[in-house]
Scaffold this motif. Sequence first.
Motif: not given
Length: 182
Positions: A119-137, A149-152
């Motif tokens: 998952v972290s390798r996928f996130q790093a690839t997406v960030k490198k290609l698009t400039g957008v991070a995909v954190p799991i939150f 999806l709302m903040p605490q």
Amino acid sequence: TSLRGFSALYPGIERRLITLPQNFLTPFLREYLLWMGCVDSSRNTFRQNLKGWGGRAVVVVVGGAAESMLVKPGEIELVLNKRKGFVREAIITGASLVPVIAFGENDLYEVFDTGDHWVSRFQATVKKLTGVAVPIFKGRSILFRDFGLMPQRRPIVVVVGAPIDPPKLGEERRKNFRPKFD
């Protein structure tokens, strides 16, 4: 009616929030961002919004894809080594920098550390290609306190520093200014 928020604290200051140019490529999001007073982070935008007259504030939120993957409760980690252009533009246009920091933002969501997982390798690839991070939150929702999806509901303390005036540059030096950062 009484004013609240930014307008009450800083009357007469027109503000523009800087965001990535790719945010203006999505239909409807572009119109929403423009309606909210957002502008893209290009050099020309900085200069156009800061040159010539006072009463304007360009708001640069230092943080983005890199920081979203570094979130830990009770900590702040910024990636500043590649983000110095806004300082250069402030010096060139003669605009003061006003330091602002918010404590508690990283406590609004629980961001899961994916470690050395695929998952972290996928996130790093997406960030490198698009400039957008995909954190799991995980946040909250209206019906569920532990999922959504709302903040605490956590306090955020915002500290605003005194303006830092740029060095005075002559017109010739201003045109060819290239600051050296250590």
